[in-house]
Motif scaffolding. Sequence first.
Motif, PDB file in Angstrom:
ATOM      1  N   GLY A   1     -35.338 -16.079  15.146  1.00 34.39           N
ATOM      2  CA  GLY A   1     -35.699 -16.544  13.820  1.00 34.39           C
ATOM      3  C   GLY A   1     -35.668 -15.473  12.753  1.00 34.39           C
ATOM      4  N   TRP A   2     -35.298 -14.258  13.105  1.00 32.92           N
ATOM      5  CA  TRP A   2     -35.263 -13.158  12.137  1.00 32.92           C
ATOM      6  C   TRP A   2     -34.126 -13.381  11.147  1.00 32.92           C
ATOM      7  CZ3 TRP A   2     -39.217 -10.081  11.618  1.00 32.92           C
ATOM      8  CH2 TRP A   2     -39.116  -8.874  10.942  1.00 32.92           C
ATOM      9  N   PRO A   3     -34.321 -13.084   9.861  1.00 34.11           N
ATOM     10  CA  PRO A   3     -33.282 -13.386   8.861  1.00 34.11           C
ATOM     11  C   PRO A   3     -31.972 -12.637   9.053  1.00 34.11           C
ATOM     12  CG  PRO A   3     -35.424 -13.079   7.813  1.00 34.11           C
ATOM     13  CD  PRO A   3     -35.601 -12.677   9.244  1.00 34.11           C
ATOM     14  N   VAL A   4     -32.005 -11.444   9.652  1.00 31.11           N
ATOM     15  CA  VAL A   4     -30.782 -10.672   9.866  1.00 31.11           C
ATOM     16  C   VAL A   4     -30.738 -10.215  11.317  1.00 31.11           C
ATOM     17  CG1 VAL A   4     -29.394  -8.681   9.202  1.00 31.11           C
ATOM     18  CG2 VAL A   4     -30.793  -9.845   7.481  1.00 31.11           C
ATOM     19  N   ASN A   5     -29.784 -10.720  12.074  1.00 31.53           N
ATOM     20  CA  ASN A   5     -29.527 -10.238  13.424  1.00 31.53           C
ATOM     21  C   ASN A   5     -28.036  -9.950  13.542  1.00 31.53           C
ATOM     22  OD1 ASN A   5     -31.915  -9.995  15.053  1.00 31.53           O
ATOM     23  ND2 ASN A   5     -32.169 -12.221  14.908  1.00 31.53           N
ATOM     24  N   LEU A   6     -27.699  -8.752  13.974  1.00 32.72           N
ATOM     25  CA  LEU A   6     -26.302  -8.323  14.063  1.00 32.72           C
ATOM     26  C   LEU A   6     -25.616  -9.016  15.233  1.00 32.72           C
ATOM     27  CD1 LEU A   6     -24.090  -6.351  13.094  1.00 32.72           C
ATOM     28  CD2 LEU A   6     -25.086  -4.642  14.635  1.00 32.72           C
ATOM     29  N   SER A   7     -24.512  -9.723  14.940  1.00 30.72           N
ATOM     30  CA  SER A   7     -23.793 -10.441  15.987  1.00 30.72           C
ATOM     31  C   SER A   7     -22.948  -9.476  16.800  1.00 30.72           C
ATOM     32  CB  SER A   7     -22.891 -11.510  15.375  1.00 30.72           C
ATOM     33  OG  SER A   7     -21.816 -10.917  14.673  1.00 30.72           O
ATOM     34  N   ALA A   8     -22.637  -9.863  18.027  1.00 33.51           N
ATOM     35  CA  ALA A   8     -21.783  -9.043  18.886  1.00 33.51           C
ATOM     36  C   ALA A   8     -20.396  -8.889  18.274  1.00 33.51           C
ATOM     37  CB  ALA A   8     -21.692  -9.673  20.277  1.00 33.51           C
ATOM     38  N   GLU A   9     -19.905  -9.937  17.622  1.00 29.29           N
ATOM     39  CA  GLU A   9     -18.577  -9.891  17.023  1.00 29.29           C
ATOM     40  C   GLU A   9     -18.534  -8.886  15.870  1.00 29.29           C
ATOM     41  OE1 GLU A   9     -19.233 -13.529  19.213  1.00 29.29           O
ATOM     42  OE2 GLU A   9     -20.345 -12.642  17.526  1.00 29.29           O
ATOM     43  N   LYS A  10     -19.568  -8.907  15.038  1.00 34.27           N
ATOM     44  CA  LYS A  10     -19.623  -7.971  13.916  1.00 34.27           C
ATOM     45  C   LYS A  10     -19.775  -6.536  14.421  1.00 34.27           C
ATOM     46  CE  LYS A  10     -20.187  -6.901   9.473  1.00 34.27           C
ATOM     47  NZ  LYS A  10     -19.192  -7.137   8.417  1.00 34.27           N
ATOM     48  N   ALA A  11     -20.608  -6.329  15.437  1.00 31.55           N
ATOM     49  CA  ALA A  11     -20.791  -4.996  15.997  1.00 31.55           C
ATOM     50  C   ALA A  11     -19.485  -4.448  16.552  1.00 31.55           C
ATOM     51  CB  ALA A  11     -21.871  -5.027  17.074  1.00 31.55           C
ATOM     52  N   GLU A  12     -18.716  -5.291  17.226  1.00 27.24           N
ATOM     53  CA  GLU A  12     -17.445  -4.854  17.801  1.00 27.24           C
ATOM     54  C   GLU A  12     -16.436  -4.538  16.697  1.00 27.24           C
ATOM     55  OE1 GLU A  12     -14.487  -3.779  20.457  1.00 27.24           O
ATOM     56  OE2 GLU A  12     -16.654  -3.992  20.708  1.00 27.24           O
ATOM     57  N   GLU A  13     -16.420  -5.352  15.648  1.00 28.30           N
ATOM     58  CA  GLU A  13     -15.518  -5.095  14.524  1.00 28.30           C
ATOM     59  C   GLU A  13     -15.796  -3.720  13.910  1.00 28.30           C
ATOM     60  OE1 GLU A  13     -14.354  -7.017  10.171  1.00 28.30           O
ATOM     61  OE2 GLU A  13     -16.292  -7.461  11.085  1.00 28.30           O
TER      62      GLU A  13
ATOM     63  N   ALA B   1     -13.625   0.219  13.597  1.00 27.00           N
ATOM     64  CA  ALA B   1     -13.256   0.293  12.184  1.00 27.00           C
ATOM     65  C   ALA B   1     -12.117   1.270  11.917  1.00 27.00           C
ATOM     66  CB  ALA B   1     -14.477   0.679  11.349  1.00 27.00           C
ATOM     67  N   LYS B   2     -11.960   2.296  12.725  1.00 23.40           N
ATOM     68  CA  LYS B   2     -10.969   3.336  12.440  1.00 23.40           C
ATOM     69  C   LYS B   2      -9.560   2.768  12.314  1.00 23.40           C
ATOM     70  CE  LYS B   2      -9.210   7.790  14.038  1.00 23.40           C
ATOM     71  NZ  LYS B   2      -9.353   8.906  14.992  1.00 23.40           N
ATOM     72  N   THR B   3      -9.259   1.787  13.103  1.00 25.75           N
ATOM     73  CA  THR B   3      -7.897   1.250  13.120  1.00 25.75           C
ATOM     74  C   THR B   3      -7.646   0.276  11.976  1.00 25.75           C
ATOM     75  OG1 THR B   3      -8.563  -0.569  14.565  1.00 25.75           O
ATOM     76  CG2 THR B   3      -7.810   1.470  15.621  1.00 25.75           C
ATOM     77  N   LYS B   4      -8.667  -0.028  11.177  1.00 24.64           N
ATOM     78  CA  LYS B   4      -8.534  -1.114  10.211  1.00 24.64           C
ATOM     79  C   LYS B   4      -8.616  -0.685   8.748  1.00 24.64           C
ATOM     80  CE  LYS B   4     -10.431  -4.639  13.315  1.00 24.64           C
ATOM     81  NZ  LYS B   4     -11.448  -5.691  13.468  1.00 24.64           N
TER      82      LYS B   4
ATOM     83  N   LEU C   1     -17.842   9.319  -1.454  1.00 21.61           N
ATOM     84  CA  LEU C   1     -16.980   8.139  -1.442  1.00 21.61           C
ATOM     85  C   LEU C   1     -16.735   7.611  -2.850  1.00 21.61           C
ATOM     86  CD1 LEU C   1     -18.654   6.126   1.463  1.00 21.61           C
ATOM     87  CD2 LEU C   1     -16.597   7.544   1.621  1.00 21.61           C
ATOM     88  N   PRO C   2     -15.573   7.011  -3.076  1.00 23.71           N
ATOM     89  CA  PRO C   2     -15.393   6.243  -4.317  1.00 23.71           C
ATOM     90  C   PRO C   2     -16.203   4.956  -4.239  1.00 23.71           C
ATOM     91  CG  PRO C   2     -13.514   5.936  -2.877  1.00 23.71           C
ATOM     92  CD  PRO C   2     -14.392   6.955  -2.201  1.00 23.71           C
ATOM     93  N   GLY C   3     -16.341   4.289  -5.352  1.00 25.84           N
ATOM     94  CA  GLY C   3     -17.048   3.009  -5.343  1.00 25.84           C
ATOM     95  C   GLY C   3     -16.280   1.944  -4.576  1.00 25.84           C
ATOM     96  N   GLY C   4     -16.953   0.823  -4.329  1.00 27.58           N
ATOM     97  CA  GLY C   4     -16.304  -0.320  -3.719  1.00 27.58           C
ATOM     98  C   GLY C   4     -16.195  -0.290  -2.212  1.00 27.58           C
ATOM     99  N   GLN C   5     -16.839   0.671  -1.550  1.00 26.93           N
ATOM    100  CA  GLN C   5     -16.723   0.781  -0.096  1.00 26.93           C
ATOM    101  C   GLN C   5     -17.695  -0.186   0.596  1.00 26.93           C
ATOM    102  OE1 GLN C   5     -14.146   3.250   0.805  1.00 26.93           O
ATOM    103  NE2 GLN C   5     -14.059   2.728  -1.363  1.00 26.93           N
ATOM    104  N   GLY C   6     -17.253  -0.694   1.744  1.00 32.61           N
ATOM    105  CA  GLY C   6     -18.048  -1.696   2.446  1.00 32.61           C
ATOM    106  C   GLY C   6     -18.353  -1.319   3.881  1.00 32.61           C
ATOM    107  N   ASP C   7     -18.626  -2.317   4.686  1.00 33.82           N
ATOM    108  CA  ASP C   7     -19.066  -2.100   6.062  1.00 33.82           C
ATOM    109  C   ASP C   7     -18.077  -1.259   6.867  1.00 33.82           C
ATOM    110  OD1 ASP C   7     -21.155  -3.719   5.350  1.00 33.82           O
ATOM    111  OD2 ASP C   7     -20.556  -5.420   6.595  1.00 33.82           O
ATOM    112  N   LEU C   8     -16.786  -1.557   6.743  1.00 37.70           N
ATOM    113  CA  LEU C   8     -15.791  -0.864   7.564  1.00 37.70           C
ATOM    114  C   LEU C   8     -15.704   0.617   7.212  1.00 37.70           C
ATOM    115  CD1 LEU C   8     -12.984  -3.563   7.635  1.00 37.70           C
ATOM    116  CD2 LEU C   8     -14.435  -2.870   9.542  1.00 37.70           C
ATOM    117  N   GLU C   9     -15.742   0.938   5.918  1.00 38.91           N
ATOM    118  CA  GLU C   9     -15.677   2.338   5.519  1.00 38.91           C
ATOM    119  C   GLU C   9     -16.913   3.107   5.994  1.00 38.91           C
ATOM    120  OE1 GLU C   9     -13.026   0.033   2.804  1.00 38.91           O
ATOM    121  OE2 GLU C   9     -15.101  -0.223   3.482  1.00 38.91           O
ATOM    122  N   TYR C  10     -18.088   2.519   5.827  1.00 42.56           N
ATOM    123  CA  TYR C  10     -19.301   3.198   6.287  1.00 42.56           C
ATOM    124  C   TYR C  10     -19.312   3.320   7.810  1.00 42.56           C
ATOM    125  CZ  TYR C  10     -21.676   3.649   1.796  1.00 42.56           C
ATOM    126  OH  TYR C  10     -22.027   4.041   0.517  1.00 42.56           O
TER     127      TYR C  10
END
Length: 343
Positions: A305-317, A321-324, A202-211
């Motif tokens: 109370g866990w510092p990172v919990n994946l939300s349903a909205e983020k998981a669905e996004e 990812a392919k369409t975005k 990958l080139p640099g600058g890739q984020g959640d959607l690309e991964y």
Amino acid sequence: MQHQPGYGHPESPERLRVIYEALDKDGLGRRFLRPQFLPADLDTLRLNHSAELVRRVAATQGKETHALDPDTHASARSHEAACLAAGALIDGIRRIFQGEMDNAFCLVRPPGHHAEQESSMGFCLYNNVAVAARWAMRNLALQRIMIVDWDLHHGNGTQESFHDMQEVLYLSVHKYPYYPGTGAAMENGTDKGEGHTINVPLPGGQGDLEYARVFNELVVPVARAYQPELILISCGFDICKGDPLGDMQVSPEGIAWMTRKMVEIAAEVCKGRLLVTLEGGYNLNAIRLGALAVLAELSGEPIAGWPVNLSAEKAEELAQAKTKVKCPALEQAILIAREFWPV
């Protein structure tokens, strides 16, 4: 913690200290087994490394400073730490196959995926994941092990270890061109191992959607086709936003989602046999949150109370990812992989 590569070195003991402190805070770590284990012995290390390399690294024991390459330094107890790092993975695999643990996250230093059969490099003394895979093939008679490497840097040492074998499928998602210079899409294995190395440069600058696209469209389908008996993850948090050695933009929630996908596919193809090992990551806040994200997903249920919990909205996004988002490097990798994996 006693592996000291030198003042100002990015691969410092602080990387583990911030994770340990987070787990000890409010008793969060009590959710997890934290077993004692033995270091890998020299014969086990020689399953993947030459006798000369093992001799050279072992000779650093007790020496205050010793350079193994320009950016890979050992201190008096570095060899001891490196043997324990490889031993942690072996113990985790053994406990998973014996049913003592569902899965595992090995919080180890030094990292491993750059160490080649003949050389230590890239902060890595021994290749922890490669040694563990060799041990599993020899002691558990495994014939299909999948290694997924999402560190920022290509795991040249892991690729070298298995490039001509079918028993290990190595899939790396990394920045390219970048250190160590390997990992082009056309590097797909040799001889019997052709098609069992898959690189997504990958080139640099890739984020959640690309991964997310990489995992949805390549990692998961290949895992289904290969049907591994064990999945190992070389987990680098240097893909996270803010890492001083990289410019990727993955969030802790993105790390959680990738881990969730691997938990799901492991449950589908190999009875949940999944082991994650720490590789790179040099922003202390990112490595702390990333490690907690991985642990939350390995636990299999939300943790209050866990510092990172994946939300349903983020998981669905991320699932959509392919369409975005466009990702030409992934599309090239898929074209190459399709020659060997028609799915």
